[in-house]
Design an enzyme around this catalytic site. Structure first.
Site, PDB file in Angstrom:
ATOM      1  N   ASP A 103       0.836  -1.209   0.000  1.00 48.30           N
ATOM      2  CA  ASP A 103       0.000   0.000   0.000  1.00 48.30           C
ATOM      3  C   ASP A 103       0.869   1.257   0.000  1.00 48.30           C
ATOM      4  O   ASP A 103       2.010   1.222   0.466  1.00 48.30           O
ATOM      5  CB  ASP A 103      -0.884   0.031   1.250  1.00 48.30           C
TER       6      ASP A 103
HETATM    7  N1  URA Z   1      -1.357  -5.759   4.016  1.00 54.48           N
HETATM    8  C1  URA Z   1      -1.829  -4.498   4.012  1.00 54.48           C
HETATM    9  O1  URA Z   1      -2.836  -4.192   4.620  1.00 54.48           O
HETATM   10  N2  URA Z   1      -1.133  -3.587   3.308  1.00 54.48           N
HETATM   11  C2  URA Z   1      -0.002  -3.853   2.631  1.00 54.48           C
HETATM   12  O2  URA Z   1       0.603  -2.966   2.024  1.00 54.48           O
HETATM   13  C3  URA Z   1       0.467  -5.178   2.661  1.00 54.48           C
HETATM   14  C4  URA Z   1      -0.224  -6.112   3.357  1.00 54.48           C
END
Ligand code: URA
Length: 245
Positions: A103
């Site tokens: 993310d």
């Molecule tokens: N889980 C999440 O919530 N975000 C990420 O970036 C990776 C795994």
């Protein structure tokens, strides 16, 4: 592959610089000077020398990056900086892409490669490549959460997660934890905590399969994987491929 691209990929300069060198006749392909960079070469079959030195072509690049927040793990984005924007020209030339996504507000380990086969295998849900995250979580993460994550929790869309291994590093109203999961559903870690009534405040990925994020890499920095790390990754991927699903 074009001769000028091959030489540029191997670090002999930009395409423009390589063009100048080619003009001097210093590049030989199978013993003959080639001055035209657009000539197509089969690097596995043909011998290339530059100033008398043999060019050992390596087609693939494998990079470990410590992604900062605010950077998108994609090759292009209209608004935001991407992991590719953080690469030096000599590495971007190989046209690597991130293996899987982190993310925008998550930090940590992003693997970049142009080895499509390896990337595909590492991302395949069938291979169950484990990834470990460390997180700061709002709410008291409990022994029950450890059990729930081990059994699988139901996400907001009804999906029940595969077993995850949760370790509480610092207990409290603000907890510090590590979580290892072997799948990569959208926002998975955040949604797993949401399902047990808690909120992820900070998230960082610290490992992918057998590889740990190098602690010497500052945010936004990256390095090539060592030969030994590439071997470990390929070996692990072979083993995961043979595992029964
Ligand atoms: N889980 C999440 O919530 N975000 C990420 O970036 C990776 C795994």
């Amino acid at each position: 592959m074009r001769l000028d691209k091959l030489l540029a990929n191997m670090g002999y300069g930009t395409r423009k610089e390589v063009k100048k060198v080619l003009k001097t006749g210093s590049v030989l392909v199978d013993g003959k000077a080639v001055k035209d960079g657009s000539v197509h070469i089969k690097p596995d079959e043909q011998e290339i020398t530059i100033f008398g030195e043999e060019v050992h072509y390596k087609p693939f690049i494998y990079l470990m990056m410590n992604k900062p927040k605010g950077v998108i793990s994609a090759t292009e984005d209209r608004e935001h900086e991407t992991v590719i924007d953080l690469l030096a020209y000599e590495h971007a030339l190989f046209e690597p892409f991130p293996v899987g996504r982190l993310d925008k507000d998550t930090e940590g380990f992003v693997l970049l490669t142009n080895d499509g086969k390896l990337a595909h295998e590492l991302m395949s849900p069938k291979k169950h490549v484990p990834k470990t995250y460390v997180a700061t979580v709002s709410g008291r993460v409990s022994e029950e959460d450890i059990v729930s994550f081990k059994q699988g929790v139901e996400l907001d869309d009804g999906y029940v997660t595969k077993p995850g291994e949760l370790v509480i590093h610092v207990p409290g109203e603000i907890s510090k934890i590590a979580l290892t999961i072997s799948e990569g559903k959208f926002h998975q870690v955040k949604r797993m905590f949401k399902s047990v009534g808690k909120k992820v405040l900070e998230l960082k990925r610290i490992s992918i399969g057998p590889l740990q994020l190098d602690e010497n890499l500052g945010l936004g920095e990256y390095r090539e994987l060592t030969e030994e790390e590439i071997e470990r990754l390929k070996h692990a991927q072979d083993e995961m491929g043979n595992a029964t699903v």
